[in-house]
Scaffold this motif. Structure first.
Motif, short mmCIF file in Angstrom:
data_model
loop_
_atom_site.label_atom_id
_atom_site.label_comp_id
_atom_site.label_asym_id
_atom_site.label_seq_id
_atom_site.Cartn_x
_atom_site.Cartn_y
_atom_site.Cartn_z
N ARG A 52 108.59 17.72 -8.41
CA ARG A 52 109.23 18.93 -7.86
C ARG A 52 110.46 18.50 -7.09
O ARG A 52 110.35 17.62 -6.21
CB ARG A 52 108.26 19.69 -6.96
N PRO A 111 110.80 25.20 1.07
CA PRO A 111 109.91 25.39 -0.09
C PRO A 111 108.50 25.74 0.37
O PRO A 111 108.08 25.34 1.46
CB PRO A 111 109.96 24.04 -0.79
N GLU A 112 107.79 26.48 -0.47
CA GLU A 112 106.41 26.84 -0.12
C GLU A 112 105.46 25.66 -0.32
O GLU A 112 104.41 25.57 0.31
CB GLU A 112 105.95 28.02 -0.97
N GLU A 113 105.83 24.76 -1.24
CA GLU A 113 104.96 23.62 -1.57
C GLU A 113 105.71 22.32 -1.26
O GLU A 113 106.94 22.33 -1.16
CB GLU A 113 104.68 23.62 -3.07
N PRO A 114 104.98 21.22 -1.19
CA PRO A 114 105.67 19.93 -1.01
C PRO A 114 106.63 19.65 -2.17
O PRO A 114 106.39 20.11 -3.29
CB PRO A 114 104.53 18.91 -1.01
N TYR A 143 110.38 21.27 7.43
CA TYR A 143 109.43 20.77 6.42
C TYR A 143 108.24 20.09 7.10
O TYR A 143 107.08 20.33 6.76
CB TYR A 143 110.15 19.79 5.51
N VAL A 147 105.23 22.25 6.19
CA VAL A 147 104.62 21.68 4.98
C VAL A 147 103.87 20.39 5.34
O VAL A 147 102.83 20.09 4.78
CB VAL A 147 105.70 21.40 3.89
#
Ligand SMILES: C[S@@+](CC[C@H](N)C(=O)[O-])C[C@H]1O[C@@H](n2cnc3c(N)ncnc32)[C@H](O)[C@@H]1O
Length: 300
Positions: A52, A111-114, A143, A147
């Motif tokens: 990603r 970002p919502e995810e790593p 982050y 996250v």
């Protein structure tokens, strides 16, 4: 002050803030073969299938395209509306839905995810004018809070900046104008006499705490007689560190020659001091206004 016949210009507020690159200038970035080749190699090295990737300040989306071509899923963020729309269409045509591009400010986007890799090319020689440090600092802070760690790999991974005293010929067709000059690093510069070799004034990794200021207070020994009337700033971006073989994929930006308000005469062996201080993202005049040179000691 009265201006007859013309309104005073306020460039900052005529359409674009200084750090936004309008569409008509994006092709200059795309046709810069040294820059493009270095990023393409670095992204091929750092990005693996299935990763990603986040591209902050995506411009036309070319770095996202490189990452998607490696098999990554990419989220790209661009603030300038026309550049965003152009990138959205170009990316869809090139890589379909492998890249999602958002019209947003990179300083706010999280970002919502790593993510595995963050691409960020908001760079200007000297780290002047653009918001690279501010954007990456803001990303890292948010982050880590929302996250969690570890931080992703950054491309570029590191930066090294150097400066040297020079004698610059600012005379054009008999007319002398001491204005800042950009120079291609790989070409010979007949207008520049290097009074002394460059010295590093700053180096950092993007994963580490980032500098709040760019400053130097350095002593140089003149290698030849010169009228030191400018400082040349060199910014090398280490886009990706390689381990086998050990090394890095680098992009040295165009040099920036900044005139001194008070030139100094040096002879071979003289010790000359250069000083300046500015913040990352400042305009070139902030550096120019702080730039000073003195001769500390004459050679015997
Ligand atoms: C030097 S260009 C590089 C574009 C692209 N990454 C490339 O390598 O070709 C930097 C881009 O960042 C965009 N930009 C500047 N500040 C931004 C911000 N705060 N949020 C999102 N994009 C921004 C500019 O409009 C510009 O397109």
């Amino acid at each position: 002050m009265e201006h007859l016949g013309a309104e005073p210009l306020d460039v900052e507020h005529r359409g674009f803030p200084a750090d936004v690159i309008p569409l008509q200038y994006q092709a200059l970035l795309l046709t810069d073969e040294r820059r493009m080749g270095a990023f393409q190699r670095a992204i091929a090295h750092a990005v693996r299938p299935g990763m990603r990737v986040l591209d902050l300040g995506a411009g036309t989306g070319v770095l996202s395209f490189f990452a998607a071509s490696q098999g990554a899923t990419v989220t790209a963020v661009e603030r300038e509306p026309r550049v965003f729309a152009t990138a959205q269409a170009a990316l869809r045509a090139a890589v379909g839905d492998a890249v999602r591009i958002l019209h947003a400010d990179a300083r706010d986007y999280l970002p919502e995810e790593p993510v595995d890799v963050v691409l960020c090319e908001m760079l200007h020689v000297g780290l002047l004018r653009e918001r690279q440090i501010e954007v990456i600092n803001s990303f890292k802070r948010r982050y880590l809070r929302h996250v969690g760690g570890p931080l992703p790999r950054f491309v570029p991974e590191a930066c090294v900046q150097a400066v040297q005293p020079v004698e610059q010929d600012f005379t054009y067709c008999g007319y002398t104008v001491p204005a800042p000059v950009f120079q291609l690093p790989e070409s010979t510069q007949p207008r520049t006499v290097e009074a002394a070799p460059p010295q590093v004034f700053q180096q950092f990794f993007y994963q580490d705490p980032l500098p709040g200021r760019c400053g130097a207070d350095l002593r140089f020994v003149a290698e030849r007689p010169a009228t030191v009337n400018a400082a040349r700033i060199v910014t090398k971006n280490l886009l990706a560190l390689t381990y086998e073989p050990p090394g890095s994929i680098d992009w040295t930006m165009n040099y920036l020659v900044v005139p001194l308000r008070e030139p100094v005469e040096v002879l071979t062996g003289d010790e000359v001091r250069l000083r300046f201080d500015y913040c990352p993202g400042d305009e070139i005049p902030v550096l120019a206004d702080s730039l000073e040179a003195d001769v500390l000691a004459h050679a015997r």
